[in-house]
Design a protein around this motif. Structure first.
Motif, mmCIF file in Angstrom:
data_model
loop_
_atom_site.group_PDB
_atom_site.id
_atom_site.type_symbol
_atom_site.label_atom_id
_atom_site.label_comp_id
_atom_site.label_asym_id
_atom_site.label_seq_id
_atom_site.Cartn_x
_atom_site.Cartn_y
_atom_site.Cartn_z
ATOM 1 N N GLY A 188 -23.493 29.066 29.670
ATOM 2 C CA GLY A 188 -23.660 30.472 30.028
ATOM 3 C C GLY A 188 -23.723 30.745 31.515
ATOM 4 N N VAL A 189 -23.514 29.729 32.343
ATOM 5 C CA VAL A 189 -23.428 29.956 33.784
ATOM 6 C C VAL A 189 -22.094 30.661 34.044
ATOM 7 C CG1 VAL A 189 -23.275 28.858 36.057
ATOM 8 C CG2 VAL A 189 -24.847 27.941 34.323
ATOM 9 N N GLU A 190 -22.123 31.748 34.789
ATOM 10 C CA GLU A 190 -20.918 32.494 35.115
ATOM 11 C C GLU A 190 -20.216 31.765 36.265
ATOM 12 O OE1 GLU A 190 -21.693 36.718 35.621
ATOM 13 O OE2 GLU A 190 -23.502 36.439 34.422
ATOM 14 N N LEU A 191 -19.160 31.051 35.963
ATOM 15 C CA LEU A 191 -18.446 30.232 36.933
ATOM 16 C C LEU A 191 -17.197 30.960 37.391
ATOM 17 C CD1 LEU A 191 -18.166 27.507 38.390
ATOM 18 C CD2 LEU A 191 -17.075 26.619 36.316
ATOM 19 N N SER A 192 -17.099 31.195 38.702
ATOM 20 C CA SER A 192 -15.943 31.886 39.277
ATOM 21 C C SER A 192 -15.301 31.000 40.340
ATOM 22 C CB SER A 192 -16.359 33.213 39.909
ATOM 23 O OG SER A 192 -16.900 34.077 38.940
ATOM 24 N N GLY A 209 -23.980 12.491 41.152
ATOM 25 C CA GLY A 209 -25.010 12.562 42.195
ATOM 26 C C GLY A 209 -25.897 13.780 42.087
ATOM 27 N N ARG A 210 -26.320 14.265 43.252
ATOM 28 C CA ARG A 210 -27.255 15.384 43.313
ATOM 29 C C ARG A 210 -26.653 16.675 42.759
ATOM 30 N NH1 ARG A 210 -31.921 14.122 46.494
ATOM 31 N NH2 ARG A 210 -32.812 15.623 45.070
ATOM 32 N N ALA A 211 -25.339 16.810 42.827
ATOM 33 C CA ALA A 211 -24.696 18.010 42.288
ATOM 34 C C ALA A 211 -24.962 18.138 40.791
ATOM 35 C CB ALA A 211 -23.199 17.984 42.561
ATOM 36 N N ASP A 212 -24.994 17.033 40.076
ATOM 37 C CA ASP A 212 -25.303 17.086 38.645
ATOM 38 C C ASP A 212 -26.731 17.584 38.417
ATOM 39 O OD1 ASP A 212 -22.766 16.251 38.023
ATOM 40 O OD2 ASP A 212 -23.362 14.294 37.253
ATOM 41 N N GLU A 213 -27.646 17.232 39.305
ATOM 42 C CA GLU A 213 -29.022 17.722 39.196
ATOM 43 C C GLU A 213 -29.056 19.239 39.346
ATOM 44 O OE1 GLU A 213 -32.036 15.601 41.502
ATOM 45 O OE2 GLU A 213 -30.611 13.934 41.701
ATOM 46 N N VAL A 214 -28.251 19.758 40.258
ATOM 47 C CA VAL A 214 -28.171 21.214 40.435
ATOM 48 C C VAL A 214 -27.589 21.845 39.170
ATOM 49 C CG1 VAL A 214 -27.122 23.081 41.779
ATOM 50 C CG2 VAL A 214 -27.983 21.036 42.947
ATOM 51 N N GLY A 215 -26.553 21.253 38.625
ATOM 52 C CA GLY A 215 -25.971 21.760 37.386
ATOM 53 C C GLY A 215 -26.979 21.783 36.256
ATOM 54 N N GLU A 216 -27.736 20.718 36.099
ATOM 55 C CA GLU A 216 -28.756 20.673 35.038
ATOM 56 C C GLU A 216 -29.830 21.726 35.266
ATOM 57 O OE1 GLU A 216 -28.444 19.052 32.291
ATOM 58 O OE2 GLU A 216 -26.692 17.902 32.923
ATOM 59 N N ALA A 217 -30.198 21.962 36.521
ATOM 60 C CA ALA A 217 -31.187 23.002 36.827
ATOM 61 C C ALA A 217 -30.647 24.381 36.469
ATOM 62 C CB ALA A 217 -31.588 22.936 38.306
ATOM 63 N N SER A 270 -18.322 21.330 34.944
ATOM 64 C CA SER A 270 -17.915 22.745 34.958
ATOM 65 C C SER A 270 -17.840 23.288 33.530
ATOM 66 C CB SER A 270 -16.589 22.940 35.689
ATOM 67 O OG SER A 270 -15.530 22.330 35.000
ATOM 68 N N LYS A 271 -17.360 22.476 32.607
ATOM 69 C CA LYS A 271 -17.303 22.895 31.204
ATOM 70 C C LYS A 271 -18.714 23.057 30.641
ATOM 71 C CE LYS A 271 -15.291 21.764 26.689
ATOM 72 N NZ LYS A 271 -15.884 22.949 26.154
ATOM 73 N N ARG A 272 -19.603 22.118 30.949
ATOM 74 C CA ARG A 272 -20.991 22.219 30.465
ATOM 75 C C ARG A 272 -21.663 23.479 30.994
ATOM 76 N NH1 ARG A 272 -24.980 18.298 31.499
ATOM 77 N NH2 ARG A 272 -26.021 19.338 29.788
ATOM 78 N N LEU A 273 -21.446 23.769 32.287
ATOM 79 C CA LEU A 273 -22.045 24.969 32.873
ATOM 80 C C LEU A 273 -21.522 26.224 32.186
ATOM 81 C CD1 LEU A 273 -21.892 23.937 36.626
ATOM 82 C CD2 LEU A 273 -23.970 24.244 35.269
ATOM 83 N N ALA A 274 -20.212 26.311 32.027
ATOM 84 C CA ALA A 274 -19.619 27.484 31.387
ATOM 85 C C ALA A 274 -20.087 27.616 29.943
ATOM 86 C CB ALA A 274 -18.097 27.401 31.461
ATOM 87 N N ASP A 275 -20.111 26.517 29.220
ATOM 88 C CA ASP A 275 -20.558 26.542 27.822
ATOM 89 C C ASP A 275 -22.020 26.969 27.705
ATOM 90 O OD1 ASP A 275 -18.033 25.737 27.020
ATOM 91 O OD2 ASP A 275 -18.625 23.658 26.597
ATOM 92 N N PHE A 277 -13.977 19.078 40.441
ATOM 93 C CA PHE A 277 -15.094 19.599 39.657
ATOM 94 C C PHE A 277 -14.602 20.570 38.583
ATOM 95 C CE2 PHE A 277 -17.721 23.477 39.306
ATOM 96 C CZ PHE A 277 -18.761 22.970 38.553
ATOM 97 N N LEU A 278 -13.677 21.450 38.949
ATOM 98 C CA LEU A 278 -13.198 22.461 38.015
ATOM 99 C C LEU A 278 -12.481 21.858 36.815
ATOM 100 C CD1 LEU A 278 -12.031 25.069 40.641
ATOM 101 C CD2 LEU A 278 -13.930 25.324 39.014
ATOM 102 N N LYS A 279 -11.993 20.629 36.948
ATOM 103 C CA LYS A 279 -11.329 19.935 35.841
ATOM 104 C C LYS A 279 -12.279 18.976 35.118
ATOM 105 C CE LYS A 279 -7.142 19.921 38.573
ATOM 106 N NZ LYS A 279 -6.312 19.100 39.444
#
Length: 87
Positions: free
Chosen positions: A79-83, A35-43, A72-77, A66-68
């Motif tokens: 360069g998004v700093e995921l905490s 959904g919309r969360a993926d759009e935020v991730g892509e942004a 989350s892997k795409r964001l981390a890969d 999400f963390l699994k």
């Protein structure tokens, strides 16, 4: 400015991320793939490619799926700093 629901909030959020020039710091209790969360991730991924420092804080319980997941892997890969809050 008070926004009335997701239909107003998500386009504004995406526009803010896409116009960021220095940093983008976000915090979510619940984040789920799809959904919309993926759009935020892509942004966020687009922003990192523009050399914007992006940091994302998500709750361990509210965002456990999400963390699994793939995003989350795409964001981390990318360069998004995921905490994780309260691991």
């Amino acid at each position: 400015e008070l926004l009335r629901g997701a239909d107003e909030a998500f386009p504004r959020l995406l526009a803010d991320i896409d116009s960021a020039t220095t940093s983008c710091d976000m915090e979510f209790y619940v984040w789920s793939d799809g959904g919309r969360a993926d759009e935020v991730g892509e942004a966020l991924i687009r922003a990192v490619k523009r050399k914007v420092r992006c940091r994302l804080l998500v709750d361990q319980i509210g965002s456990s799926t999400f963390l699994k997941g793939k995003m989350s892997k795409r964001l981390a890969d990318a360069g998004v700093e995921l905490s994780v809050a309260l691991p």
